[in-house]
Design a protein around this motif. Structure first.
Motif, PDB file in Angstrom:
ATOM      1  N   LEU A   1      -6.617  -1.366   5.872  1.00 47.67           N
ATOM      2  CA  LEU A   1      -5.718  -1.292   7.037  1.00 47.67           C
ATOM      3  C   LEU A   1      -5.293  -1.858   7.785  1.00 47.67           C
ATOM      4  CD1 LEU A   1      -7.303  -2.005   9.415  1.00 47.67           C
ATOM      5  CD2 LEU A   1      -9.527   0.054   9.051  1.00 47.67           C
ATOM      6  N   ALA A   2      -4.333  -1.947   8.555  1.00 50.84           N
ATOM      7  CA  ALA A   2      -3.541  -3.063   9.307  1.00 50.84           C
ATOM      8  C   ALA A   2      -3.004  -2.790  10.100  1.00 50.84           C
ATOM      9  CB  ALA A   2      -1.487  -3.263   8.476  1.00 50.84           C
ATOM     10  N   ARG A   3      -3.321  -3.311  11.652  1.00 49.69           N
ATOM     11  CA  ARG A   3      -3.447  -2.220  12.709  1.00 49.69           C
ATOM     12  C   ARG A   3      -1.998  -3.479  13.835  1.00 49.69           C
ATOM     13  NH1 ARG A   3      -7.378  -1.085  17.155  1.00 49.69           N
ATOM     14  NH2 ARG A   3      -6.339  -1.253  19.027  1.00 49.69           N
ATOM     15  N   PHE A   4      -0.887  -2.531  14.172  1.00 49.39           N
ATOM     16  CA  PHE A   4       0.368  -3.418  14.808  1.00 49.39           C
ATOM     17  C   PHE A   4       0.166  -2.360  16.063  1.00 49.39           C
ATOM     18  CE2 PHE A   4       0.815  -3.635   9.777  1.00 49.39           C
ATOM     19  CZ  PHE A   4       1.988  -4.752   9.391  1.00 49.39           C
ATOM     20  N   ARG A   5       1.933  -3.828  16.218  1.00 46.19           N
ATOM     21  CA  ARG A   5       1.699  -3.276  17.724  1.00 46.19           C
ATOM     22  C   ARG A   5       2.799  -3.747  18.348  1.00 46.19           C
ATOM     23  NH1 ARG A   5      -1.763  -2.321  22.753  1.00 46.19           N
ATOM     24  NH2 ARG A   5      -3.321  -3.624  22.437  1.00 46.19           N
ATOM     25  N   ALA A   6       4.000  -3.262  18.303  1.00 45.75           N
ATOM     26  CA  ALA A   6       5.259  -3.372  18.768  1.00 45.75           C
ATOM     27  C   ALA A   6       6.078  -4.072  17.963  1.00 45.75           C
ATOM     28  CB  ALA A   6       5.293  -4.390  20.176  1.00 45.75           C
ATOM     29  N   GLY A   7       5.479  -3.373  16.344  1.00 44.47           N
ATOM     30  CA  GLY A   7       6.147  -4.259  15.178  1.00 44.47           C
ATOM     31  C   GLY A   7       5.529  -5.431  14.898  1.00 44.47           C
ATOM     32  N   VAL A   8       4.204  -6.066  15.326  1.00 48.34           N
ATOM     33  CA  VAL A   8       3.671  -6.933  15.439  1.00 48.34           C
ATOM     34  C   VAL A   8       1.964  -6.399  14.169  1.00 48.34           C
ATOM     35  CG1 VAL A   8       1.500  -9.012  16.400  1.00 48.34           C
ATOM     36  CG2 VAL A   8       4.223  -8.845  16.978  1.00 48.34           C
ATOM     37  N   MET A   9       1.923  -7.601  13.441  1.00 50.22           N
ATOM     38  CA  MET A   9       1.081  -6.705  12.865  1.00 50.22           C
ATOM     39  C   MET A   9      -0.549  -7.761  13.646  1.00 50.22           C
ATOM     40  SD  MET A   9      -0.760  -7.708   9.229  1.00 50.22           S
ATOM     41  CE  MET A   9       0.061  -6.697   8.082  1.00 50.22           C
ATOM     42  N   GLU A  10      -1.564  -7.275  14.980  1.00 53.07           N
ATOM     43  CA  GLU A  10      -2.327  -7.630  15.277  1.00 53.07           C
ATOM     44  C   GLU A  10      -4.237  -7.759  14.098  1.00 53.07           C
ATOM     45  OE1 GLU A  10      -2.056  -5.840  19.768  1.00 53.07           O
ATOM     46  OE2 GLU A  10      -2.951  -4.918  18.394  1.00 53.07           O
ATOM     47  N   ASP A  11      -3.714  -7.145  12.781  1.00 54.19           N
ATOM     48  CA  ASP A  11      -5.736  -7.339  12.355  1.00 54.19           C
ATOM     49  C   ASP A  11      -4.994  -6.744  11.073  1.00 54.19           C
ATOM     50  OD1 ASP A  11      -7.930  -7.413  11.551  1.00 54.19           O
ATOM     51  OD2 ASP A  11      -8.626  -5.502  12.910  1.00 54.19           O
ATOM     52  N   PHE A  12      -5.624  -7.097   9.871  1.00 55.22           N
ATOM     53  CA  PHE A  12      -5.871  -6.524   8.672  1.00 55.22           C
ATOM     54  C   PHE A  12      -6.522  -6.813   8.071  1.00 55.22           C
ATOM     55  CE2 PHE A  12      -4.306 -10.351   7.171  1.00 55.22           C
ATOM     56  CZ  PHE A  12      -5.651 -10.262   5.487  1.00 55.22           C
ATOM     57  N   TYR A  13      -7.270  -5.688   7.162  1.00 56.13           N
ATOM     58  CA  TYR A  13      -8.452  -5.190   6.763  1.00 56.13           C
ATOM     59  C   TYR A  13      -8.684  -4.987   5.325  1.00 56.13           C
ATOM     60  CZ  TYR A  13     -13.444  -4.066   5.593  1.00 56.13           C
ATOM     61  OH  TYR A  13     -14.620  -4.010   5.479  1.00 56.13           O
ATOM     62  N   VAL A  14      -8.842  -5.696   4.635  1.00 58.89           N
ATOM     63  CA  VAL A  14      -9.123  -4.657   3.146  1.00 58.89           C
ATOM     64  C   VAL A  14     -10.349  -4.932   2.108  1.00 58.89           C
ATOM     65  CG1 VAL A  14      -7.608  -6.877   1.675  1.00 58.89           C
ATOM     66  CG2 VAL A  14      -7.856  -4.262   0.650  1.00 58.89           C
TER      67      VAL A  14
END
Length: 273
Positions: free
Chosen positions: A34-47
């Protein structure tokens, strides 16, 4: 949340790789990203790879390239369930063929005795089918049509990033103002629940397209003895027998009707003419 502009909404793009097609009949997740974005900016990712505690089917292994040996030392989903759930908090989810991923996650969370999330969910596949006319809605094909750069490997994180690129192209075309606008265009949020019988059996896009449009389907198939064959078939229906999914189809190689176990299909594609 529904009235907020999309640029203000945290969006979690999510993908899973699995042992097969049907979680209700024992198939499990073998990788999640998963990858968390807000306003085009990645805030977090997890794999993470996941030990499914069961064998990976040949058809699934052909798709994602993972073997039983690759995941035997990985954490079980129950070991990561609370961490995964926390990373979804407060976000809308986005996936390609979202019902497939959400149904697997619903079963995995339930098995781990962690309350399944109820996040609003967007499905790029549903939006593509409603508003676009690509010859194929497979993620890789659509990404190529949109000019989205993608990884060649069919793995969870690569598919997450490709889904995000495709989603951005969809939004640019449809121009929704808010999350509510986009959900309305989709026809509502994708459901997490498991109330309807067998709703977790989501067919591969190529097979669903062939059945719906009465098109021939190319199969590369692995039989019970480990021998590969290639053939064109005309699909008739999909059914469940002894906890396995089977395709009933007219086989043009044998000039007769045959049954094919879907977990033994190594490759499939729809005839384009």
């Amino acid at each position: 949340m529904l009235d907020l502009p999309l640029s203000e909404i945290p969006l979690v793009f999510i993908d899973t790789e699995t042992t097969g097609l049907a979680p209700r009949y024992g198939d499990r997740i073998v990788e999640i990203a998963l990858a968390r974005f807000r306003a085009g900016v990645m805030e977090d990712f997890y794999v993470s790879l996941v030990n499914p505690e069961c064998a990976i089917s040949p058809g699934a292994a052909r798709v994602h390239g993972l073997s039983d040996a690759d995941v035997c030392a990985a954490p079980r989903f129950g070991d990561i369930a609370r961490d995964v759930r926390a990373r979804l908090d407060g976000a809308a989810l986005v996936a390609h063929n979202a019902r497939f991923d959400l149904n697997f996650l619903y079963h995995e969370f339930s098995r781990a005795r962690v309350a399944p999330p109820a996040n609003l969910a967007l499905d790029t596949l549903t939006l593509l089918r409603r508003y676009f006319r690509f010859r194929s809605n497979a993620l890789a094909r659509v990404a190529d049509e949109f000019g989205v750069a993608r990884e060649t490997a069919h793995r969870a994180l690569a598919d997450v990033l490709t889904t995000r690129g495709v989603f951005e192209c969809i939004v640019a075309e449809l121009k929704p103002r808010t999350l509510g606008d986009l959900l309305q265009m989709q026809g509502g949020s994708i459901d997490w629940t498991d109330d309807e019988p067998r709703q977790d059996i989501i067919l591969p896009a190529a097979l669903a397209q062939a059945l719906q449009n009465h098109r021939k389907l190319f199969l590369r198939y692995l039989d019970e003895y480990g021998a590969e064959s290639e053939r064109w078939v005309s699909p008739v229906e999909v059914s469940m027998k002894k906890e396995r999914l089977y395709l009933r189809a007219f086989c043009h190689l044998r000039d007769a009707e045959r049954y094919f176990r879907l977990d033994r299909v190594l490759e499939m594609r729809v005839a384009q003419d």
